[in-house]
Design an enzyme around this catalytic site. Structure first.
Site, PDB file in Angstrom:
ATOM      1  N   TYR A  25      35.835  36.776  31.201  1.00 55.30           N
ATOM      2  CA  TYR A  25      35.520  35.189  31.740  1.00 55.30           C
ATOM      3  C   TYR A  25      33.924  35.398  31.898  1.00 55.30           C
ATOM      4  O   TYR A  25      33.170  35.549  32.276  1.00 55.30           O
ATOM      5  CB  TYR A  25      35.284  35.735  33.397  1.00 55.30           C
ATOM      6  CG  TYR A  25      35.290  34.448  34.614  1.00 55.30           C
ATOM      7  CD1 TYR A  25      35.874  33.101  34.681  1.00 55.30           C
ATOM      8  CD2 TYR A  25      34.587  34.699  35.718  1.00 55.30           C
ATOM      9  CE1 TYR A  25      35.508  32.155  34.681  1.00 55.30           C
ATOM     10  CE2 TYR A  25      34.458  33.578  36.649  1.00 55.30           C
ATOM     11  CZ  TYR A  25      34.887  32.685  36.619  1.00 55.30           C
ATOM     12  OH  TYR A  25      34.485  31.362  37.067  1.00 55.30           O
ATOM     13  N   TYR A  39      31.607  37.382  42.540  1.00 54.49           N
ATOM     14  CA  TYR A  39      32.816  37.558  40.957  1.00 54.49           C
ATOM     15  C   TYR A  39      31.411  39.371  41.056  1.00 54.49           C
ATOM     16  O   TYR A  39      31.159  39.727  39.922  1.00 54.49           O
ATOM     17  CB  TYR A  39      32.595  37.037  40.136  1.00 54.49           C
ATOM     18  CG  TYR A  39      33.497  37.787  38.975  1.00 54.49           C
ATOM     19  CD1 TYR A  39      34.840  37.447  39.274  1.00 54.49           C
ATOM     20  CD2 TYR A  39      32.848  38.280  37.697  1.00 54.49           C
ATOM     21  CE1 TYR A  39      35.515  37.771  37.680  1.00 54.49           C
ATOM     22  CE2 TYR A  39      33.960  38.701  36.083  1.00 54.49           C
ATOM     23  CZ  TYR A  39      35.471  38.351  37.069  1.00 54.49           C
ATOM     24  OH  TYR A  39      36.400  38.532  35.804  1.00 54.49           O
TER      25      TYR A  39
END
Ligand code: NAI
Length: 288
Positions: free
Chosen positions: A174, A184
């Site tokens: 990602y 995140y």
């Protein structure tokens, strides 16, 4: 066609691993799955009861077959590594031989070899905490489950991967590895950066030693079970659709198709790459 794939990290029909399994099956591959031990029972029960039949449908109307589901916990390489608290955990009680080396041994015994290895798993216990507030334990756990698990699976599967047809290893990463994605957390961004760097080094090492190709797909956001745990997946999806060059919905099948291409002879010269399947979002430096 005629290839055998082991896909680690499938426990329902909502994630990228499932979509990759389906697309590979549709292209004629035989499918073996590695399912996280605590999720195994419910996955196998749902599979048996037909809960996934709708999403098992291939374009030709038939249901894709899963030859075998192996229990797996990719955080452990051999039985000696497993601490008592896991050994005695009742969510692990019914299963056996689920460490990485044991799974590879079982696959070897059952099928002899594989051609394609897919790593579609991640876990970051502190993912919802900012990196600045992440504990050492949480950071190392994210790294172990999300990055070293890839090294370990490749290391142990490589000797039973068919070299003749040019084996292929694919993982999922990602963009938070290279650009800051607030939220995140928990060291997951660090784990993805490690995974991408390892993809390059392993492409060299496994390329020379085994003639295996190693690539990672940098995927756009999908509302999988793991992604819901991050806490703002809807925002990621909306942002991606609004700001990507293509402004289209990203489907799990988009990633399945890319993985099937990377696993095929069409990609014979592709190794060590971060392959973006994100509607082009990674190119943007300013939203418009
Ligand atoms: P998912 O929930 O379908 O897949 C994650 C799987 O990892 C689950 O099946 C879980 O049981 C398994 N798992 C966790 N710890 C494990 C362990 N120790 N041993 C074995 N299995 C374990 O979710 P998703 O999102 O499809 O994740 C697949 C991959 O895609 C992950 O690497 C994720 O980081 C990556 N990815 C996901 C994006 C998204 O927006 N969903 C975006 C970009 C990459």
């Amino acid at each position: 066609t005629g290839k055998r794939a082991f896909i680690a990290g499938v426990a329902d029909d909502q994630g990228y691993g499932w979509a990759i399994a389906k697309t590979l099956a549709s292209a004629g591959a035989e499918i073996l799955l590695g399912t996280w031990v605590p999720a195994l029972n419910i996955f196998e029960t749902s599979l048996r009861r037909g809960k996934f039949d709708e999403s098992r449908q291939l374009p030709n109307g038939s249901l894709f077959e899963i030859s075998k589901v192996y229990p797996l916990d990719a955080v452990f390489d051999c039985p000696e590594d497993v601490p008592d608290e896991i050994k005695n955990n009742k969510r692990y009680a019914g299963a056996s031989a689920w460490t990485v080396t044991e799974v590879v041994d079982s696959v070897k015994k059952d099928f002899g070899s594989i051609d394609i290895l897919v790593h579609s798993l991640a876990n970051g216990p502190e993912v919802s905490k900012p990196l600045l507030e992440t504990s050492r334990k949480g950071y190392l756990a994210a790294s172990s489950a999300s990055a070293y698990s890839h090294v370990s699976l490749l290391r142990h599967f490589a000797p039973i991967m068919n070299q003749g047809k040019c084996g292929s290893v694919i993982s999922l990463t990602y963009m938070a590895s290279e650009k800051t994605i607030p939220g995140y957390g928990g060291g997951m961004s660090s784990a993805k950066a490690a995974l991408e760097s390892d993809t390059r080094v392993l492409a060299f090492e496994a390329g020379r030693k085994y003639k295996i190709r190693v690539n990672t797909i940098s995927a756009g956001p999908l509302k999988s079970r793991a992604a819901k745990a991050i806490g703002f997946i809807e925002k990621m999806i909306d942002y991606s659709k609004a700001n990507s060059p293509l402004q289209r919905d990203l489907e799990a099948d988009d990633i399945g198709n890319a993985a099937t291409f990377l696993a095929s002879p069409l990609a014979s010269a592709i190794s060590g790459t971060v392959f973006y399947v994100d509607n082009g979002l990674h190119t943007m430096g300013m939203a418009l």
